[in-house]
Design a protein around this motif. Structure first.
Motif, PDB file in Angstrom:
ATOM      1  N   ALA A 266       0.830  -1.209   0.000  1.00 30.31           N
ATOM      2  CA  ALA A 266       0.000   0.000   0.000  1.00 30.31           C
ATOM      3  C   ALA A 266       0.865   1.260   0.000  1.00 30.31           C
ATOM      4  O   ALA A 266       0.565   2.241  -0.686  1.00 30.31           O
ATOM      5  CB  ALA A 266      -0.926  -0.010   1.212  1.00 30.31           C
ATOM      6  N   ALA A 267       1.953   1.230   0.752  1.00 31.99           N
ATOM      7  CA  ALA A 267       2.835   2.401   0.831  1.00 31.99           C
ATOM      8  C   ALA A 267       3.489   2.695  -0.511  1.00 31.99           C
ATOM      9  O   ALA A 267       3.626   3.856  -0.914  1.00 31.99           O
ATOM     10  CB  ALA A 267       3.902   2.181   1.903  1.00 31.99           C
ATOM     11  N   THR A 268       3.902   1.645  -1.205  1.00 31.99           N
ATOM     12  CA  THR A 268       4.566   1.866  -2.489  1.00 31.99           C
ATOM     13  C   THR A 268       3.596   2.386  -3.538  1.00 31.99           C
ATOM     14  O   THR A 268       3.992   3.109  -4.451  1.00 31.99           O
ATOM     15  CB  THR A 268       5.196   0.555  -2.992  1.00 31.99           C
ATOM     16  OG1 THR A 268       4.198  -0.453  -3.105  1.00 31.99           O
ATOM     17  CG2 THR A 268       6.270   0.075  -2.028  1.00 31.99           C
ATOM     18  N   ARG A 269       2.322   2.068  -3.376  1.00 32.44           N
ATOM     19  CA  ARG A 269       1.332   2.634  -4.296  1.00 32.44           C
ATOM     20  C   ARG A 269       1.212   4.137  -4.092  1.00 32.44           C
ATOM     21  O   ARG A 269       1.018   4.891  -5.041  1.00 32.44           O
ATOM     22  CB  ARG A 269      -0.020   1.962  -4.078  1.00 32.44           C
ATOM     23  CG  ARG A 269      -0.085   0.549  -4.637  1.00 32.44           C
ATOM     24  CD  ARG A 269      -1.418  -0.076  -4.318  1.00 32.44           C
ATOM     25  NE  ARG A 269      -1.573  -1.358  -4.989  1.00 32.44           N
ATOM     26  CZ  ARG A 269      -2.554  -2.195  -4.763  1.00 32.44           C
ATOM     27  NH1 ARG A 269      -3.471  -1.883  -3.852  1.00 32.44           N
ATOM     28  NH2 ARG A 269      -2.642  -3.340  -5.408  1.00 32.44           N
ATOM     29  N   LEU A 270       1.319   4.558  -2.830  1.00 27.08           N
ATOM     30  CA  LEU A 270       1.298   5.994  -2.547  1.00 27.08           C
ATOM     31  C   LEU A 270       2.487   6.679  -3.216  1.00 27.08           C
ATOM     32  O   LEU A 270       2.368   7.777  -3.759  1.00 27.08           O
ATOM     33  CB  LEU A 270       1.322   6.238  -1.043  1.00 27.08           C
ATOM     34  CG  LEU A 270       0.075   5.831  -0.259  1.00 27.08           C
ATOM     35  CD1 LEU A 270       0.315   5.997   1.245  1.00 27.08           C
ATOM     36  CD2 LEU A 270      -1.130   6.660  -0.694  1.00 27.08           C
ATOM     37  N   LEU A 271       3.642   6.028  -3.165  1.00 26.93           N
ATOM     38  CA  LEU A 271       4.830   6.583  -3.818  1.00 26.93           C
ATOM     39  C   LEU A 271       4.606   6.703  -5.317  1.00 26.93           C
ATOM     40  O   LEU A 271       4.910   7.726  -5.929  1.00 26.93           O
ATOM     41  CB  LEU A 271       6.044   5.694  -3.533  1.00 26.93           C
ATOM     42  CG  LEU A 271       7.336   6.104  -4.246  1.00 26.93           C
ATOM     43  CD1 LEU A 271       7.856   7.431  -3.697  1.00 26.93           C
ATOM     44  CD2 LEU A 271       8.401   5.025  -4.117  1.00 26.93           C
TER      45      LEU A 271
END
Length: 324
Positions: A266-271
């Motif tokens: 999920a965090a890498t999608r934000l990136l």
């Protein structure tokens, strides 16, 4: 030790305190340790944490598949004085695996100490056992292909667990209590707003198209976003991870993948969406340091990120004539 591995604590030839009684004793100790004075009221998040600790312990003891009572509920107490008990316990813990396995072991160690304090057990062969689980899992995350394969192969209710986890980045303790009431409208869509259980922080998470489709497909009478095959909310957060790990193995996927690693995804999608490091840390409830570690590993492991950097360098070369 080669026979049945169930335990009933006996002392002096008579049955003494059973596992149930030991749990009651441990819970009483927990209550005493966590009780606050009237002048210092307990915050809601602290109360939730105390209840969760006790609930975790009861689940460790009475889990129907691999709980302490299920596995060791009818072994005589003197079996724990035999050094070979350590091997039996490690095999049990390792089969469960991960943080859940470590928690089960930790609670069994407390029970053994309870028995030693009451002269039911003489030797503690469960000391100094290193944990299986490492909190530094920044480089482990679910790829998009792995998510798709899992959702396609697992039962719908189990696939929903991973979808909601990877689309929101919430911890299992928050996933298990996520309801329709946590979904609020925005000028251009919807968002999830809830106070996280671990740190008590208010999270505001956009509802992605995939999550929106899942929500819209829910029957009108369904309150919780994640339900079991009986249509009920899961009674404990650990059951979510257990279900995902069970189907991960059935589908012969990477053993190191766990539900908790969906947070990194999920965090890498934000990136990828252009969020800054601070925004990612706030959204995920992480420190800047941990967010940086996750992003650093994503950059190193993601072919899409490598291609994106390559394209940017190529455009820079074309526009400036710089040799790169």
């Amino acid at each position: 030790m080669d026979g049945d591995t169930r335990m009933t604590i006996r002392a002096g030839g008579e049955e003494a305190q059973t596992t149930m009684g030991a749990v009651a004793g441990i819970n009483k100790a927990l209550d005493k340790a966590s009780r606050k004075s009237k002048r210092t009221p307990m915050k809601e998040t602290e109360a939730d944490k105390k209840v969760t600790t006790q609930k975790d312990m009861r689940n460790s003891f009475f889990h129907p598949k691999n709980g302490i009572d299920t596995k060791f509920g009818k072994i005589d107490a003197d079996a724990f004085d035999d050094p070979r008990i350590r091997r039996k316990v490690l095999e049990w813990r390792d089969k469960i695996g991960g943080k859940v396995g470590d928690d089960r072991l930790r609670h069994l160690q407390r029970l053994v100490k309870f028995g030693i304090d009451r002269a039911m057990i003489l030797q503690n062969h469960l000391r100094d056992i290193p944990a299986l689980y490492s909190s530094d899992r920044a480089e482990i995350m679910w790829s998009e292909a792995e998510i798709d394969d899992f959702v396609a192969g697992a039962p719908p209710q189990v696939g929903r667990i991973l979808i909601v986890a990877t689309e929101t980045g919430l911890r299992p303790g928050d996933l298990v209590r996520l309801t329709r009431d946590d979904i609020l409208p925005t000028p251009h869509g919807r968002r999830i707003v809830l106070r996280t259980r671990k740190r008590g922080r208010l999270a505001s998470i956009p509802v992605t198209p995939r999550l929106a489709a899942l929500i819209d497909d829910m029957p009108k009478h369904q309150t919780y976003l994640i339900i079991n095959k009986g249509g009920e909310a899961y009674s404990h957060e650990n059951y979510l991870g257990d279900s995902v790990s069970e189907w991960r193995d059935k589908l012969k996927m990477r053993k190191e993948l766990r539900l908790y690693d969906a947070r990194g995804t999920a965090a890498t999608r934000l990136l990828a969406a252009g969020a800054e490091l601070k925004e990612i840390a706030v959204a995920m409830g992480w420190s800047i340091k941990h967010a940086a570690e996750v992003i650093e590993n994503y950059v190193a492991l993601s072919p899409q990120m490598a291609d994106g950097i390559g394209d940017k360098l190529a455009r820079l070369r074309d526009t400036t004539g710089t040799k790169l």
